[in-house]
Design a protein around this motif. Structure first.
Motif: not given
Ligand code: SF4
Ligand SMILES: O=C(O)C[C@H](O)C(=O)O
Length: 513
Positions: A64, A66, A144, A147, A188-189, A276, A278, A280, A396, A421, A445
């Protein structure tokens, strides 16, 4: 030599964390995908997500855009120099940012200036502890902002929307945790993971919640009451119907981990850290003499590879109501779009997020935006050897932050579509009707997937806001998104919010006596 090797090890940890989703998380995403009904928007989104995970891995590029707040938790044997480790972390962060493994994410809170290298007051977060083992353990989470903004802290007793009174007991805790998933919606995805901290004070409660995010998705809590509550939460949260990206669907929560600590008599906090999909986070064990990586953590079990057989063209699945969009878009074309339509954008779009929206509310636009498409996105960008900008990751961002400005800006400049998003609120919905506009939801993400749809950078304005916040002029091809708010007063987000609140209310009855 030790310091050089240590820096290299940390650089590897950062790169792997940003680009290669851990095995336990992959398995959870893959399970969610299997549970989702084929041909729905939720399954299309999960396809995009799994394609994206694979692309990030193959290209060693951020999953992602972010890349979050880099947070290191380190345990060292007695006698190891922690100051040296901190300095090595900073050097590794700077190189990882230079090589576009991390987005420059450190912003001065008062001036708004981006430091450009991910270093700043309090950034990165580095926490040390000592232990009796003879190796260094270094854990890293890149969580990120979208979230992080959905984290929530409850002070018991409290009255909760939908699910009612939450008292100072296990049943009250249960209600808070379910409510936390409801209030996050898709912003928060989702489908996401939660870490919960019971007790402590406001700061240590959140710390405990975040510590839970370092547990493996498949572990079982050693406290049997909490193990039961974790299982209950995942099962019930997945009946709320929020689904991937809040589009509705079966997969809303992929994991719940709960920790408990003492509190003082007057305070009773339940703190929830939302992560989210993602998700990590990785960890390494380091040899304190050589600085080399001895072992990677989170390596148990099968690594799900999301290969070709999973690659479904999202537009093929829901081809019946799929529409081509090319700016400048007319009001007439926009008014034809309805919630649920899938659009494929080709041509130009312009990024704009927080700083740009505030700026446009009291300045002229740097170019004619009449009929144009604004993309809520802060990409990872890199200049190549010829001096041209390359977009390395470009998913997004959460659109709701622009709610105070969005409607007015669309009307002021004649913008016809905004894309981001998580959806927007009533003010924007009213403006879409009045002016003739749509809100498009891209898959949060999916930064590699979308970077791949960007064929060129044709310009950039307002660079004074820093790379992620500047206005990038992007040429795109077949950039896919879903209409989730239209010019006829319909909002998928409002609908999903309402129906999930009704489902949440079904869990008001006491479960724990
Ligand atoms: S996956 Fe979504 S919530 Fe997580 S960091 Fe990326 S854009 Fe932000
Ligand atoms: O900052 C971003 O690019 C995205 C952010 O993580 C978000 O989820 O809104």
């Amino acid at each position: 030599m030790y310091l050089e090797t240590l820096e290299k090890s940390i650089y590897e940890l950062i790169t792997e964390t940003s680009t290669n989703l851990p095995k336990d998380v992959r398995r959870a995403v893959s399970k969610a995908k299997a549970a989702e009904n084929a041909g729905t928007r939720a399954s299309m989104s999960l396809d995009t997500i799994t394609n994206n995970i694979q692309m990030a891995d193959d290209k060693v590029s951020p999953i992602c855009q972010d890349t979050g707040m880099p947070t290191f938790k380190i345990k060292t044997p007695i006698g190891v120099n922690q100051l040296e480790i901190k300095a090595a972390i900073k050097r590794a962060i700077v190189s990882a940012t230079k090589n576009a493994k991390l987005r420059p994410n450190a912003v001065d809170s008062l001036t708004g200036e981006n430091s450009g290298d991910n270093l700043g007051e309090g950034v990165p977060v580095v926490k040390f502890e000592q232990w009796e083992n003879d190796y260094i353990e270094m854990k890293l989470i890149l969580k990120g902002g979208g979230c992080e903004n959905k984290n929530i802290q409850y002070s018991l007793p409290t009255e909760l929307e939908g699910i009612g009174r939450a008292g100072r007991d296990l049943d009250g805790i249960r209600k808070c945790i379910l409510h936390s998933v409801y209030q996050a919606q898709g912003q928060g995805c989702s489908a996401g993971f939660i870490g919960v901290g019971i007790g402590g004070d406001r700061a240590s409660g959140y710390d405990l919640a975040k510590e839970q995010l370092f547990r493996s998705v498949d572990d079982v809590n050693s406290n049997s009451q909490l193990a039961e509550l974790e299982e209950y939460t995942v099962e019930k949260a997945n009946t709320l119907g929020i689904g991937t990206m809040g589009f509705g669907g079966e997969a809303t929560l992929l994991g719940c981990k709960i920790g408990v600590m003492h509190r003082i008599p007057a305070s009773f906090f339940v703190s929830v850290a939302y992560n989210c999909w993602a998700y990590r986070r990785l960890a390494i064990n380091i040899n304190p003499t050589t600085g080399q990586i001895n072992e990677w953590q989170f390596q148990e079990g099968e690594k799900v590879e999301f290969k070709d057989e999973d690659k479904v063209d999202p537009t093929e699945e829901i081809a019946t109501n799929f529409v081509e969009l090319r700016a400048p878009v007319s009001e007439e074309a926009i008014r034809k779009l309805k919630v649920g339509d899938v659009v494929k954008i080709s041509g130009m779009m312009y990024t704009g997020r927080d700083a740009i929206h505030k700026y446009l509310s009291d300045h002229d636009a740097p170019l004619d935006l009449n009929g144009q498409i604004i993309y809520h996105c802060g990409p990872v960008v890199l200049k190549d050897k010829e001096g041209n900008w390359q977009i390395k990751a470009a998913g997004p961002t959460t659109s709701i932050r622009e709610e105070p400005y969005q409607g007015d800006i669309m009307k002021k400049f004649g913008i016809r579509a905004v894309m981001g998003k998580g959806g927007m609120g009533p003010k924007t919905l009213a403006a879409l009707s009045e002016h003739g506009g749509v809100y498009l939801n891209a898959i949060g993400g999916a930064a590699q997937y979308y970077a791949n749809c960007i064929t060129g950078v044709e310009g950039v304005d307002l660079m004074q806001f820093g790379l992620p916040e500047a206005m990038w002029h992007l040429r795109v091809e077949d950039f896919t998104a879903v209409v989730t708010m239209d010019s006829h007063g319909n909002s998928l987000h409002a609908d999903v919010d309402k129906s999930s609140l009704e489902k949440l209310a079904l869990y008001s009855e006491r479960v724990y006596k």
